[in-house]
Scaffold this active site. Structure first.
Site, PDB file in Angstrom:
ATOM      1  N   ASP A  13       1.184  -1.110  -0.133  1.00  0.00           N
ATOM      2  CA  ASP A  13       0.034  -0.057  -0.071  1.00  0.00           C
ATOM      3  C   ASP A  13       0.896   1.019  -0.386  1.00  0.00           C
ATOM      4  O   ASP A  13      -0.050   2.252   0.571  1.00  0.00           O
ATOM      5  CB  ASP A  13      -0.817  -0.366   0.905  1.00  0.00           C
ATOM      6  CG  ASP A  13      -1.388  -1.008   1.377  1.00  0.00           C
ATOM      7  OD1 ASP A  13      -1.952  -1.622   0.075  1.00  0.00           O
ATOM      8  OD2 ASP A  13      -2.013  -1.678   2.341  1.00  0.00           O
ATOM      9  N   GLU A  14       2.161   0.790  -0.206  1.00  0.00           N
ATOM     10  CA  GLU A  14       2.923   2.338  -0.517  1.00  0.00           C
ATOM     11  C   GLU A  14       2.655   3.326  -1.648  1.00  0.00           C
ATOM     12  O   GLU A  14       3.120   3.997  -2.032  1.00  0.00           O
ATOM     13  CB  GLU A  14       4.368   2.038  -0.607  1.00  0.00           C
ATOM     14  CG  GLU A  14       4.953   1.435   0.654  1.00  0.00           C
ATOM     15  CD  GLU A  14       4.650  -0.732  -0.031  1.00  0.00           C
ATOM     16  OE1 GLU A  14       5.409  -0.895   0.868  1.00  0.00           O
ATOM     17  OE2 GLU A  14       3.508  -0.370  -0.635  1.00  0.00           O
ATOM     18  N   LYS A  16       3.122   2.300  -5.197  1.00  0.00           N
ATOM     19  CA  LYS A  16       3.137   1.325  -5.973  1.00  0.00           C
ATOM     20  C   LYS A  16       2.431   1.743  -8.027  1.00  0.00           C
ATOM     21  O   LYS A  16       2.632   1.389  -8.900  1.00  0.00           O
ATOM     22  CB  LYS A  16       3.444   0.789  -6.283  1.00  0.00           C
ATOM     23  CG  LYS A  16       4.718   0.141  -5.072  1.00  0.00           C
ATOM     24  CD  LYS A  16       4.287  -1.767  -5.123  1.00  0.00           C
ATOM     25  CE  LYS A  16       3.420  -2.231  -4.254  1.00  0.00           C
ATOM     26  NZ  LYS A  16       3.383  -2.548  -3.169  1.00  0.00           N
ATOM     27  N   LYS A  18       0.758   4.554  -8.432  1.00  0.00           N
ATOM     28  CA  LYS A  18       0.353   5.302  -9.777  1.00  0.00           C
ATOM     29  C   LYS A  18       2.181   5.746  -9.524  1.00  0.00           C
ATOM     30  O   LYS A  18       2.486   6.200 -10.881  1.00  0.00           O
ATOM     31  CB  LYS A  18       0.423   6.740  -8.265  1.00  0.00           C
ATOM     32  CG  LYS A  18       0.819   7.997  -8.777  1.00  0.00           C
ATOM     33  CD  LYS A  18       0.707   9.408  -7.881  1.00  0.00           C
ATOM     34  CE  LYS A  18       1.379  10.442  -8.426  1.00  0.00           C
ATOM     35  NZ  LYS A  18       1.076  11.451  -7.298  1.00  0.00           N
ATOM     36  N   GLY A  40      -3.886  -4.447  -4.422  1.00  0.00           N
ATOM     37  CA  GLY A  40      -4.745  -3.369  -5.562  1.00  0.00           C
ATOM     38  C   GLY A  40      -4.147  -2.500  -5.642  1.00  0.00           C
ATOM     39  O   GLY A  40      -3.395  -1.382  -4.422  1.00  0.00           O
ATOM     40  N   HIS A  41      -3.736  -1.629  -6.516  1.00  0.00           N
ATOM     41  CA  HIS A  41      -3.739  -0.293  -7.234  1.00  0.00           C
ATOM     42  C   HIS A  41      -4.468   0.479  -7.635  1.00  0.00           C
ATOM     43  O   HIS A  41      -5.009   0.411  -8.481  1.00  0.00           O
ATOM     44  CB  HIS A  41      -2.622  -0.790  -8.114  1.00  0.00           C
ATOM     45  CG  HIS A  41      -1.422  -1.362  -8.222  1.00  0.00           C
ATOM     46  ND1 HIS A  41      -0.431  -1.899  -9.022  1.00  0.00           N
ATOM     47  CD2 HIS A  41      -0.616  -1.937  -6.748  1.00  0.00           C
ATOM     48  CE1 HIS A  41       0.485  -2.652  -8.404  1.00  0.00           C
ATOM     49  NE2 HIS A  41       0.037  -2.356  -6.867  1.00  0.00           N
ATOM     50  N   ARG A 144       2.826 -29.577  -6.909  1.00  0.00           N
ATOM     51  CA  ARG A 144       3.240 -30.084  -8.385  1.00  0.00           C
ATOM     52  C   ARG A 144       1.350 -30.145  -8.766  1.00  0.00           C
ATOM     53  O   ARG A 144       1.058 -31.116 -10.332  1.00  0.00           O
ATOM     54  CB  ARG A 144       3.630 -31.195  -9.126  1.00  0.00           C
ATOM     55  CG  ARG A 144       5.431 -29.944  -8.636  1.00  0.00           C
ATOM     56  CD  ARG A 144       6.597 -31.446  -8.663  1.00  0.00           C
ATOM     57  NE  ARG A 144       6.564 -32.548  -7.640  1.00  0.00           N
ATOM     58  CZ  ARG A 144       7.258 -32.053  -6.366  1.00  0.00           C
ATOM     59  NH1 ARG A 144       7.758 -31.289  -6.296  1.00  0.00           N
ATOM     60  NH2 ARG A 144       6.567 -33.348  -5.154  1.00  0.00           N
ATOM     61  N   GLN A 225       1.977  -6.419  -3.487  1.00  0.00           N
ATOM     62  CA  GLN A 225       2.481  -5.597  -1.301  1.00  0.00           C
ATOM     63  C   GLN A 225       3.806  -5.360  -1.190  1.00  0.00           C
ATOM     64  O   GLN A 225       4.390  -3.966  -2.017  1.00  0.00           O
ATOM     65  CB  GLN A 225       2.626  -7.602  -0.977  1.00  0.00           C
ATOM     66  CG  GLN A 225       0.617  -8.032  -1.323  1.00  0.00           C
ATOM     67  CD  GLN A 225       0.911  -8.775  -2.074  1.00  0.00           C
ATOM     68  OE1 GLN A 225       1.885  -9.522  -2.852  1.00  0.00           O
ATOM     69  NE2 GLN A 225      -0.248  -8.917  -3.233  1.00  0.00           N
ATOM     70  N   THR A 301      -8.217  -3.284  -1.888  1.00  0.00           N
ATOM     71  CA  THR A 301      -8.557  -4.222  -2.828  1.00  0.00           C
ATOM     72  C   THR A 301      -9.819  -5.210  -1.867  1.00  0.00           C
ATOM     73  O   THR A 301     -10.627  -5.639  -1.683  1.00  0.00           O
ATOM     74  CB  THR A 301      -7.929  -6.279  -2.085  1.00  0.00           C
ATOM     75  OG1 THR A 301      -6.701  -5.595  -3.184  1.00  0.00           O
ATOM     76  CG2 THR A 301      -8.197  -6.615  -2.500  1.00  0.00           C
ATOM     77  N   THR A 302      -9.573  -4.697  -0.498  1.00  0.00           N
ATOM     78  CA  THR A 302     -10.584  -5.435   0.965  1.00  0.00           C
ATOM     79  C   THR A 302     -11.720  -4.510   1.653  1.00  0.00           C
ATOM     80  O   THR A 302     -13.099  -4.466   2.052  1.00  0.00           O
ATOM     81  CB  THR A 302      -9.784  -6.097   2.024  1.00  0.00           C
ATOM     82  OG1 THR A 302      -8.952  -5.409   2.494  1.00  0.00           O
ATOM     83  CG2 THR A 302      -9.186  -6.664   0.854  1.00  0.00           C
ATOM     84  N   ARG A 306      -6.354   0.949   7.201  1.00  0.00           N
ATOM     85  CA  ARG A 306      -5.573   0.474   7.375  1.00  0.00           C
ATOM     86  C   ARG A 306      -4.495   0.487   8.848  1.00  0.00           C
ATOM     87  O   ARG A 306      -4.963   1.575   9.070  1.00  0.00           O
ATOM     88  CB  ARG A 306      -4.045   1.496   6.617  1.00  0.00           C
ATOM     89  CG  ARG A 306      -4.749   0.327   4.548  1.00  0.00           C
ATOM     90  CD  ARG A 306      -3.898   0.775   3.992  1.00  0.00           C
ATOM     91  NE  ARG A 306      -4.032   0.734   2.293  1.00  0.00           N
ATOM     92  CZ  ARG A 306      -4.707   1.044   1.605  1.00  0.00           C
ATOM     93  NH1 ARG A 306      -4.094   2.479   1.379  1.00  0.00           N
ATOM     94  NH2 ARG A 306      -4.542   0.764   0.060  1.00  0.00           N
ATOM     95  N   LYS A 332       3.146  10.077  -0.332  1.00  0.00           N
ATOM     96  CA  LYS A 332       1.773  10.578   0.487  1.00  0.00           C
ATOM     97  C   LYS A 332       2.835  11.544   1.776  1.00  0.00           C
ATOM     98  O   LYS A 332       1.744  11.935   2.750  1.00  0.00           O
ATOM     99  CB  LYS A 332       1.169   9.218   1.192  1.00  0.00           C
ATOM    100  CG  LYS A 332       0.705   8.830   0.096  1.00  0.00           C
ATOM    101  CD  LYS A 332      -0.739   7.869   0.669  1.00  0.00           C
ATOM    102  CE  LYS A 332      -1.603   7.215   0.068  1.00  0.00           C
ATOM    103  NZ  LYS A 332      -2.606   6.415   0.847  1.00  0.00           N
ATOM    104  N   GLY A 416      -0.044  14.218  -3.725  1.00  0.00           N
ATOM    105  CA  GLY A 416      -1.293  13.909  -3.681  1.00  0.00           C
ATOM    106  C   GLY A 416      -1.575  12.495  -5.251  1.00  0.00           C
ATOM    107  O   GLY A 416      -0.421  12.143  -5.367  1.00  0.00           O
TER     108      GLY A 416
END
Length: 427
Positions: A13-14, A16, A18, A40-41, A144, A225, A301-302, A306, A332, A416
């Site tokens: 959630d950093e 990525k 954007k 999720g992005h 396998r 992640q 995603t959920t 946070r 941010k 932003g």
């Protein structure tokens, strides 16, 4: 632009998505190399917001080709929903723009059932799984017995694999969990339509990467992640089911490690975490609420809220060491506006010792006490800043302090959610 790897340095959630979207302008291929739709992005382009879970963020740039590598686990139903949602908004999602490796493992309905049943049955602290079948799919891959995207070319092969998988899964569902067995034909019918569409996007991802590199064009590798959710190097067992570090690009995309160039570590200006697990700098006061509200810290995603806390330098030092980070992208930064004082965790105290890196051992991170250094905050709104000189002195001092501590330059600043709210700074 040389080949670039984008990795998260915290617990995901950093921001990525954007950054990948921003860098795609100068790339020819965008490659997703691990994870599934548990990530999720969120991307903001003008007045439009896009949330992507599987398709690489570069899809929003016309003409760019997006690849999904063998290290990803793919839910065909989610993939098709994303295709339709993007197409409805005018985005070209044809097979020439999105290519999936036939070696990519597929999340099946029984993986999601197993994921949820396990989390419900778990006693004590929950792992915090999204219940999307990611872990069970990776388990079948290692055992396998997994279903791969290329298997959808043959209905007979697909049915045989489902039948083989359910022989074991149904024993768990009925005898261990006390639930209902799944029928082979029901599972097959559930995945056939989305699988048919999946087949239209299959292609040799490894070959495409090699051809692009040989032609001297640029490749952008997109991770999901964050480093401290890595199955090997993260805060085990509160981790994801794949390797999230930069070194996994070669295995998860099917390319030579020599193709990796710039390693961009995405650092949120504070720290967040979703779900369970240790979090030394977590805040439970009004400052934590400020970060949560101003940062819009809800999972893409959920939708889960946070957990928020101060920036943690020991975690970042470990991420830089594990990934070989060459540049930092600080995201941010605008969320810190309005705080009179900002705290930076510079180390940990554990058993009378001071640590500069996270302790190596399960559960030890939950026992550390953060060591803080306080720096001045700023009151100015920086969301409209477009250059380094537009930032208040306290903000630039904060950034320089991070560079001094981490020994890596901050070359991109995000102030932003919109792609235009970005400051590029020479290394």
């Amino acid at each position: 632009m040389s080949n670039v790897v984008v990795v998260g340095t915290q617990w995901g959630d950093e921001g990525k998505g954007k950054i990948v979207d921003l860098l795609t302008e100068n790339a020819d291929l965008v490659v997703r190399f691990q994870g599934g739709n548990n990530a999720g992005h969120t991307l903001v382009v003008g007045e439009k917001t896009f949330i992507l879970h599987l398709i690489p963020s570069g899809i929003l740039h016309p003409g760019k080709v997006c690849l999904i590598g063998n290290g990803v686990v793919l839910d065909p139903e989610v993939f098709c929903r994303e295709l339709d949602a993007l197409a409805a908004r005018g985005v070209d999602v044809g097979p020439e723009r999105i290519v999936i490796s036939p070696k990519t493992h597929v999340i099946m309905p029984y993986h999601k059932v197993l994921d949820k049943l396990r989390e419900e049955k778990r006693t004590g602290e929950k792992i915090g799984t999204t219940g999307r079948g990611i872990g069970p799919c990776y388990e079948d891959k290692a055992a396998r017995v997994g279903v791969r995207a290329g298997d959808f070319r043959s209905k007979n092969l697909l049915r045989a694999k489902i039948e083989h998988a359910l022989a074991e899964k149904n024993a768990l569902f009925t005898h261990f969990f006390g639930g209902q067995a799944l029928k082979v034909d029901d599972v097959l019918d559930e995945v056939l339509e989305s699988g048919r569409r999946l087949v239209g996007h299959l292609g040799d991802v490894s070959e495409r990467i090699a051809e692009t590199a040989a032609a001297g064009r640029s490749i952008l590798f997109e991770g999901a992640q964050g480093t401290h959710l890595d199955i090997d190097h993260g805060t085990y067992p509160f981790v994801t089911s794949s390797n999230t570090v930069a070194g996994n690009v070669a295995a998860g995309a099917g390319c030579s490690p020599g193709m990796l160039g710039r390693i961009l570590g995405i650092v949120k200006a504070y720290t967040t975490r979703v779900g369970s697990g240790p979090f030394p700098t977590e805040l439970f006061d009004t400052v934590g609420e400020h970060l949560q509200q101003q940062g819009g810290e809800f999972g893409a995603t959920t939708g889960r809220k946070r957990r928020c806390g101060w920036l943690d330098l020991p975690l970042l030092r470990e991420s830089i060491r594990l990934n070989g980070v060459t540049e930092i992208v600080l995201t941010k930064l605008d969320v810190l506006s309005g705080l009179e004082r900002i705290r930076i965790c510079t180390g940990y105290a554990l058993d009378g010792r001071e640590l500069r890196y996270p302790p190596q051992g399960e559960g030890l991170l939950a026992e550390v006490q953060p060591i803080y250094d306080d720096v001045p905050g700023w009151s100015e709104d920086i969301s409209t800043a477009t250059t380094w000189d537009d930032l208040p002195d306290a903000a630039t001092a904060y950034i320089r302090r991070l560079e001094q501590e981490l020994k890596v330059p901050v070359t991109i600043l995000s102030v932003g959610p919109d792609r235009r709210q970005t400051i590029q700074r020479p290394a």
